[in-house]
Scaffold this motif. Structure first.
Motif, PDB file in Angstrom:
ATOM      1  N   LYS A  28      30.664  40.647  31.123  1.00  0.00           N
ATOM      2  CA  LYS A  28      31.239  41.942  31.531  1.00  0.00           C
ATOM      3  C   LYS A  28      32.610  41.814  32.184  1.00  0.00           C
ATOM      4  O   LYS A  28      32.782  42.175  33.349  1.00  0.00           O
ATOM      5  N   ILE A  29      33.567  41.300  31.449  1.00  0.00           N
ATOM      6  CA  ILE A  29      34.899  41.221  32.045  1.00  0.00           C
ATOM      7  C   ILE A  29      35.700  42.479  31.711  1.00  0.00           C
ATOM      8  O   ILE A  29      35.639  43.004  30.606  1.00  0.00           O
ATOM      9  N   THR A  30      36.421  42.959  32.716  1.00  0.00           N
ATOM     10  CA  THR A  30      37.226  44.166  32.581  1.00  0.00           C
ATOM     11  C   THR A  30      38.623  43.875  33.111  1.00  0.00           C
ATOM     12  O   THR A  30      38.758  43.416  34.241  1.00  0.00           O
ATOM     13  N   PHE A  31      39.619  44.089  32.283  1.00  0.00           N
ATOM     14  CA  PHE A  31      40.997  43.909  32.751  1.00  0.00           C
ATOM     15  C   PHE A  31      41.944  44.531  31.733  1.00  0.00           C
ATOM     16  O   PHE A  31      41.538  44.852  30.614  1.00  0.00           O
ATOM     17  N   GLU A  32      43.199  44.729  32.145  1.00  0.00           N
ATOM     18  CA  GLU A  32      44.191  45.160  31.166  1.00  0.00           C
ATOM     19  C   GLU A  32      45.481  44.372  31.362  1.00  0.00           C
ATOM     20  O   GLU A  32      45.743  43.847  32.444  1.00  0.00           O
ATOM     21  N   VAL A  33      46.240  44.262  30.273  1.00  0.00           N
ATOM     22  CA  VAL A  33      47.514  43.549  30.310  1.00  0.00           C
ATOM     23  C   VAL A  33      48.580  44.489  29.786  1.00  0.00           C
ATOM     24  O   VAL A  33      48.375  45.177  28.778  1.00  0.00           O
ATOM     25  N   LYS A  34      49.729  44.517  30.484  1.00  0.00           N
ATOM     26  CA  LYS A  34      50.782  45.462  30.125  1.00  0.00           C
ATOM     27  C   LYS A  34      51.796  44.870  29.148  1.00  0.00           C
ATOM     28  O   LYS A  34      51.911  43.661  29.018  1.00  0.00           O
ATOM     29  N   LYS A  35      52.521  45.765  28.522  1.00  0.00           N
ATOM     30  CA  LYS A  35      53.602  45.354  27.617  1.00  0.00           C
ATOM     31  C   LYS A  35      54.630  44.535  28.384  1.00  0.00           C
ATOM     32  O   LYS A  35      55.037  44.920  29.493  1.00  0.00           O
TER      33      LYS A  35
END
Lengths: 242, 300
Positions: free
Chosen positions: A24-31
């Protein structure tokens, strides 16, 4: 202005039988971000990355990469990303030019595009003299720079780098990081998986995986403050011991 | 002297792997060979462990000549090559027994020496070596290299590809072995491991750049070093490289390490220059050089 996310993972999970490799990994990466994806051997980072590059289907949860769902549109993801690993990079028995032509073809570029890109790459890296030499005869640092540039031939939105600078001398390594900064500056997201903590120090933000979970995610500076230590190495040691 | 190397050179076809290498390692010393891939570290290890002849020069290990007395050396040294070289199809215990037998000893006879390391893998003694994790393979390889109680231990990049936790444990083990009187020559591409050695040799392209204690090597750094940061790393590096007074500009984690050509560096002047180039949140603070800074200065 809020920058767009190029990677979004929500409760991404991968199980093999009873074993939960990614939990259950949750993350985001931006442009345009340089994102470090860290973890000890066996922490699950390779499994997680395989899902993100569209070669492993998640057991649960979801993720989009370059706008495509990893479960339903893996082929579109593969066209939108570049990948470079320390272990496999270029064909030693092909010349510099042949490698570029080969990978350009794989990435679906037209012959005319390959010709232009090939010339650009050779000029940018100052390889005019060795463009017809076998890649195997070149120093490791050159190979790394070429393989990085080759992974960018099709103008991907994201480039995945697997332990990119291990083993090279300190000066070449920094030239390589300058190339990474330039790439990110132009808007390509750089996703670095590594367990070399000094590579982590160069990233905008890093996540640290322990036993399948992301246990920390922030800028190197804030993580060092949070754990009251001087280096990412010490952050890592503290997290892994708890 | 435990290891004495005098004017060793070695070439392969067109490539010169070692150029006139000389150094000495004292008994009981933990000596580090620090350099990137292709520096010549493995070639030097192979010469010293009698697996390769040098083209020129002489060397002794535990007072034996590497050419004349190669058999005595093989009985007196432990060698852990960079590539995992144990028998993958033998179990942990079988590998260890095999190496003990070859050297005419038993696991029991020298158990004390390997105990601390071996207890960590003993629960898996019936597992094939090929099925072990990286950290466990490394511990088994070290146990096998120690089982005949060598005087000198050669470790070729023992921590490459190993995560920070295992790396730290490994260095703690080396320190304990050193206390038992074993001389250790260890190679590594990681500059941060240099500080853990008694003395180090910095090596690149087959040549030794410097030999000394880590602290004394750091003292040779000729300039004042500054940590610089700003809101845009790419622009910052570009602008610093274009600054007419710069002597060196190297990205270093979240900062750029900067040295100035002048002895009377003017901080305000540089801040103004960077501001003119639209950089913001500029910080400039003096910082202590590291082994890596010295290495880059010497290799420049």
């Amino acid at each position: 202005m809020k920058k767009e996310n190029v990677i979004e993972a929500t409760n991404l999970t991968k199980t093999f039988g009873e074993f939960t490799a990614v939990n259950k990994i949750t993350f985001e990466v931006k442009k345009g971000e340089i994102f470090g994806f860290l973890g000890a051997n066996g922490a699950g980072k390779t499994t997680a990355m395989k899902m993100l590059i569209g070669i492993s289907i998640p057991s649960e949860g979801q993720a989009t990469v370059a706008g495509y769902d990893v479960s339903t549109r893996p082929e579109d993801i593969k066209k939108s990303i570049g990948y470079m690993s320390q272990k496999f990079a270029l064909y030693d028995d092909l010349t510099v030019k042949e490698n570029i032509t080969f990978f350009g073809g794989i990435y679906g570029l037209k012959r005319s595009q390959i010709r232009i890109k090939s010339e650009e790459l050779i000029n940018n890296l100052g390889l005019q003299e060795v463009s017809n030499d076998l890649v195997g005869s070149l120093p490791l640092g050159w190979k790394q720079k070429i393989s990085f540039s080759v992974a960018l031939l099709h103008d991907p939105k994201i480039i995945f780098l697997d332990e990119p600078t291990g083993g090279v001398d300190p000066i070449t390594r920094r030239q390589f990081w300058e190339m990474i900064y330039e790439t990110a500056h132009k808007g390509t997201t750089v996703f670095v998986t590594t367990h070399y903590m000094d590579e982590a120090e160069y990233c905008d933000r890093v996540s640290i995986m322990v036993n399948g979970k992301i246990e920390a995610l922030d800028t190197p500076k804030k993580l060092k403050e949070q754990f009251k230590v001087d280096s990412m190495n010490d952050v890592f040691l503290k997290l892994a011991r708890e | 002297m435990s290891i004495s190397v005098q004017h060793i050179s070695k070439s392969f076809d067109k490539v010169t792997a070692l150029k006139d290498i000389s150094f000495k390692v004292k008994e009981g010393e933990l000596f580090g060979l620090i350099g990137p891939d292709g520096a010549g570290k493995t070639t030097l290890f192979r010469v010293l462990t009698t697996l390769l002849f040098a083209d020129e020069g002489t060397a002794t290990v535990a007072d034996f000549d590497v050419v004349e007395d190669y058999k005595s050396i093989r009985n007196s040294v432990g060698y852990m090559p960079g590539k995992f070289s144990l028998y993958q199809d033998l179990t942990v215990e079988e590998n260890l027994t095999f190496f003990a037998t070859i050297f005419g000893t038993t696991i029991e006879e020298n158990y004390d020496l390997i105990k601390e390391i071996y207890v960590q893998i003993e629960p898996f003694k019936d597992r094939r070596a090929g099925d072990l994790s990286g950290g466990m393979k490394q511990k088994l390889a070290l146990s096998c290299a120690l089982i005949h109680k060598p005087k000198v231990l050669f470790l070729d990049e023992p921590t490459t590809g190993v995560d920070p936790v295992s790396r730290k444990e490994f260095w703690e083990m080396l320190k304990r072995l050193q206390k038992k009187g074993i001389t250790i020559l260890v190679s590594t591409p990681y500059m941060d491991e240099a500080a853990l050695c008694d003395r180090i040799a910095l090596i690149q392209d087959g040549e030794i750049l410097e030999i000394d204690t880590p602290n004394d090597i750091i003292k040779t750094f000729p300039k004042k070093l500054y940590n610089i940061s700003a809101n845009n790393m790419y622009q910052l590096i570009k602008n610093l490289n274009a600054y007419k007074h710069q002597y060196s500009v190297y990205p270093f984690g979240e900062f750029v390490h900067y040295t100035d050509q002048r002895n009377d560096f003017k901080k305000e002047e540089l801040i103004n220059y960077l501001k003119e180039n639209n950089l913001k949140n500029i910080t400039i603070t003096e910082t202590a050089p590291t082994i890596e800074d010295v290495f880059m200065e010497l290799a420049k």
